[in-house]
Design a protein around this motif. Sequence first.
Motif, mmCIF file in Angstrom:
data_model
loop_
_atom_site.group_PDB
_atom_site.id
_atom_site.type_symbol
_atom_site.label_atom_id
_atom_site.label_comp_id
_atom_site.label_asym_id
_atom_site.label_seq_id
_atom_site.Cartn_x
_atom_site.Cartn_y
_atom_site.Cartn_z
ATOM 1 N N ASP A 1 0.841 -1.195 0.000
ATOM 2 C CA ASP A 1 0.000 0.000 0.000
ATOM 3 C C ASP A 1 0.879 1.248 0.000
ATOM 4 O O ASP A 1 1.919 1.298 0.658
ATOM 5 C CB ASP A 1 -0.903 0.017 1.241
ATOM 6 C CG ASP A 1 -2.033 -1.001 1.136
ATOM 7 O OD1 ASP A 1 -2.243 -1.528 0.032
ATOM 8 O OD2 ASP A 1 -2.683 -1.278 2.170
ATOM 9 N N GLY A 2 0.441 2.268 -0.747
ATOM 10 C CA GLY A 2 1.225 3.479 -0.888
ATOM 11 C C GLY A 2 2.142 3.442 -2.090
ATOM 12 O O GLY A 2 2.819 4.428 -2.377
ATOM 13 N N LYS B 1 -5.024 -2.279 -7.387
ATOM 14 C CA LYS B 1 -5.786 -1.626 -6.324
ATOM 15 C C LYS B 1 -6.154 -0.190 -6.696
ATOM 16 O O LYS B 1 -5.659 0.368 -7.679
ATOM 17 C CB LYS B 1 -4.992 -1.627 -5.022
ATOM 18 C CG LYS B 1 -3.681 -0.841 -5.098
ATOM 19 C CD LYS B 1 -2.892 -0.907 -3.784
ATOM 20 C CE LYS B 1 -2.227 -2.256 -3.608
ATOM 21 N NZ LYS B 1 -1.330 -2.309 -2.424
ATOM 22 N N GLN C 1 -6.256 3.535 -4.657
ATOM 23 C CA GLN C 1 -5.741 4.107 -3.417
ATOM 24 C C GLN C 1 -5.961 5.614 -3.359
ATOM 25 O O GLN C 1 -6.068 6.283 -4.386
ATOM 26 C CB GLN C 1 -4.239 3.820 -3.290
ATOM 27 C CG GLN C 1 -3.895 2.342 -3.305
ATOM 28 C CD GLN C 1 -2.389 2.127 -3.270
ATOM 29 O OE1 GLN C 1 -1.780 2.033 -2.211
ATOM 30 N NE2 GLN C 1 -1.780 2.053 -4.448
ATOM 31 N N PHE D 1 0.407 8.664 1.297
ATOM 32 C CA PHE D 1 -0.642 7.641 1.319
ATOM 33 C C PHE D 1 -1.622 7.900 2.458
ATOM 34 O O PHE D 1 -1.225 8.166 3.596
ATOM 35 C CB PHE D 1 0.002 6.269 1.474
ATOM 36 C CG PHE D 1 -0.974 5.139 1.598
ATOM 37 C CD1 PHE D 1 -1.718 4.728 0.508
ATOM 38 C CD2 PHE D 1 -1.159 4.487 2.813
ATOM 39 C CE1 PHE D 1 -2.624 3.676 0.610
ATOM 40 C CE2 PHE D 1 -2.052 3.430 2.930
ATOM 41 C CZ PHE D 1 -2.787 3.027 1.823
ATOM 42 N N ILE D 2 -2.928 7.823 2.146
ATOM 43 C CA ILE D 2 -3.979 7.959 3.162
ATOM 44 C C ILE D 2 -4.591 6.600 3.468
ATOM 45 O O ILE D 2 -4.566 6.155 4.611
ATOM 46 C CB ILE D 2 -5.066 8.955 2.699
ATOM 47 C CG1 ILE D 2 -4.457 10.355 2.500
ATOM 48 C CG2 ILE D 2 -6.208 9.010 3.714
ATOM 49 C CD1 ILE D 2 -5.421 11.376 1.940
ATOM 50 N N ARG D 3 -5.114 5.932 2.463
ATOM 51 C CA ARG D 3 -5.654 4.584 2.669
ATOM 52 C C ARG D 3 -5.999 3.956 1.323
ATOM 53 O O ARG D 3 -6.104 4.633 0.304
ATOM 54 C CB ARG D 3 -6.901 4.602 3.560
ATOM 55 C CG ARG D 3 -8.074 5.352 2.997
ATOM 56 C CD ARG D 3 -9.304 5.177 3.869
ATOM 57 N NE ARG D 3 -10.357 6.112 3.484
ATOM 58 C CZ ARG D 3 -10.522 7.313 4.017
ATOM 59 N NH1 ARG D 3 -9.694 7.715 4.955
ATOM 60 N NH2 ARG D 3 -11.499 8.100 3.610
ATOM 61 N N ARG D 4 -6.207 2.666 1.370
ATOM 62 C CA ARG D 4 -6.690 1.928 0.207
ATOM 63 C C ARG D 4 -8.209 2.038 0.175
ATOM 64 O O ARG D 4 -8.883 1.879 1.204
ATOM 65 C CB ARG D 4 -6.249 0.468 0.286
ATOM 66 C CG ARG D 4 -6.671 -0.352 -0.915
ATOM 67 C CD ARG D 4 -6.033 -1.729 -0.899
ATOM 68 N NE ARG D 4 -6.536 -2.554 -1.984
ATOM 69 C CZ ARG D 4 -6.047 -3.742 -2.322
ATOM 70 N NH1 ARG D 4 -5.014 -4.240 -1.640
ATOM 71 N NH2 ARG D 4 -6.548 -4.433 -3.337
ATOM 72 N N ARG E 1 -10.849 -3.317 -1.361
ATOM 73 C CA ARG E 1 -10.286 -4.433 -0.585
ATOM 74 C C ARG E 1 -9.909 -5.559 -1.530
ATOM 75 O O ARG E 1 -10.407 -5.639 -2.652
ATOM 76 C CB ARG E 1 -11.311 -4.924 0.444
ATOM 77 C CG ARG E 1 -11.695 -3.880 1.488
ATOM 78 C CD ARG E 1 -12.765 -4.436 2.416
ATOM 79 N NE ARG E 1 -13.179 -3.459 3.421
ATOM 80 C CZ ARG E 1 -14.153 -3.660 4.293
ATOM 81 N NH1 ARG E 1 -14.831 -4.810 4.264
ATOM 82 N NH2 ARG E 1 -14.459 -2.722 5.167
ATOM 83 N N TYR F 1 -15.399 6.563 0.034
ATOM 84 C CA TYR F 1 -13.974 6.674 0.382
ATOM 85 C C TYR F 1 -13.735 7.814 1.366
ATOM 86 O O TYR F 1 -14.596 8.636 1.603
ATOM 87 C CB TYR F 1 -13.123 6.850 -0.870
ATOM 88 C CG TYR F 1 -13.183 8.221 -1.498
ATOM 89 C CD1 TYR F 1 -12.199 9.180 -1.207
ATOM 90 C CD2 TYR F 1 -14.199 8.586 -2.377
ATOM 91 C CE1 TYR F 1 -12.232 10.440 -1.786
ATOM 92 C CE2 TYR F 1 -14.234 9.824 -2.961
ATOM 93 C CZ TYR F 1 -13.261 10.759 -2.653
ATOM 94 O OH TYR F 1 -13.303 12.018 -3.237
#
Length: 507
Positions: free
Chosen positions: A431-432, A455, A457, A465-468, A471, A507
């Motif tokens: 992630d990120g 993904k 994001q 990066f904040i979040r994905r 899922r 989101y």
Amino acid sequence: MILKKNLKNPWTSLLNHTRFKTNTELCRSGIEIRKKKLHQKVEEESQKLMLDLDELSKNREKANANKLGNLDSMKTQVSSLKTSINLTVGQLNKKANFDSLERKIEVLEADIDTLSLKFVIPTFITSPHINKLIDNEGIGNIVTVDDRFIVAQTDRSITVTTGQSFAVEVSSLIKDKECKLVATLTSSSGEKASPQVKYYEKDEYRITSTCNCEGDWKMKITVADEHVKGSPVNIKVEKLGLVRTSGKLTDYIQGAHQVSDVMAETNGCVLVTSVSKEILRFNQSGSFVGTLLAPHDIKAYRMHKMSNGNIVYSNLRNCVVMCDDKLSTICTFGKDKSKLQGGLDVDENKRILYVADGDEHCVFKFNIDKKSMLGKIGSKGSKAGKFKHPSDVAITTKGNIVVADTENDRIQIFNEDGKKAKVIIEHGEEDGKVIHPSCVTVDADDNLIISSQHKVQLFDKNGNFIRRIDRKDDGLLLPLGSAVISYRPRRLAVAYFGSNNIKFFNY
């Protein structure tokens, strides 16, 4: 506990009754003070008018007296001239003297005309605005807390996502920088949040907060324990993640190609391209609504909606097309320059269209008014500022240019003129990081939403990066174009090439 509550209610009622009586007396005093001030103001203005009238009369009398004095002097001169004329008439041979006297008489007659007293009458004109103002607005109003503070109509019932920051606007009929509003935020399950109340100019308040769990919340906004108009505000908080999924495009249209992009319409619907002349329309619930037909020689791939309602889309038949909301062509860009098959965006302030071109390894720039090409950003390579098959471009609110550098597995950002580049998101599985990014979307907060091979994001404007958003078990198969279709709640539509459908995410 019940006994304490029952005992408390009579005391509360008594306190409220006492406060009401006190405020009533304060209102009476306020009206009397207002009446006295208005009376005093009228007296002062009347006195000023009287003084002005006296001054006008005094000046006029003085001027007339001066003119009368001058007139008496001239009469004496005329009498003397008449005597001279009589003597001259008796001596007709002295014509020169006669002509000279005649000229003197003409000059004196002109001077006498200038001394004629003007007939001036002073007149009092009342101001029409005073009566009209009092008729329309009176000298004041009796209002309660419910009247003085009003929650904006659009903010009385809102929907947000978990953790989403939101604001409630409250206007005031009184000018008071000392903030007296109190806001509390509570969920149906007893969860609490701490709203922040801030006073702005023009007698407006903004109450900001976030809710940390889904469910129904209420924001109570009070002054002196009394609700303002529009309170409590009802807030529905929805969970993050996948909300719904459409069917496959082939379920709605026979022979439909693979989905490639989505675009939000002003009416809340979502347009979907499938590399064909047929553009599908869905509502936000994911239900199919109908189709729009582009000209027969069009294969729409990626789209962008302009603020005036026009649509710009890349066409696999080697040009970019601008059309109206009915898909009637207005003009084209770059028909003889390149394939121009990538994502695109428009900087409407600078009137520049940006189009990513994977075959040319660059981003082309066009003047949207003159339809002329302005140049390009980047060239083939792996250093900062260079690309390998870029697939999308997006413009931030400050005019910075964000590019999905697809085969370099990264996201780059350029300054407004496209000369300074920086890699803000690197290659990677975790992630990120990104692998083969295919779409960049910028939301109203300048956050970056990046679709890549594995993904979707959320990053801030600097690439942090904040979040994905999705899922692993959401069935990801090659996400391509995406579009923010709602801001309350924040909702994203994503075109999935592999599964040939649309997924909707909070989101």
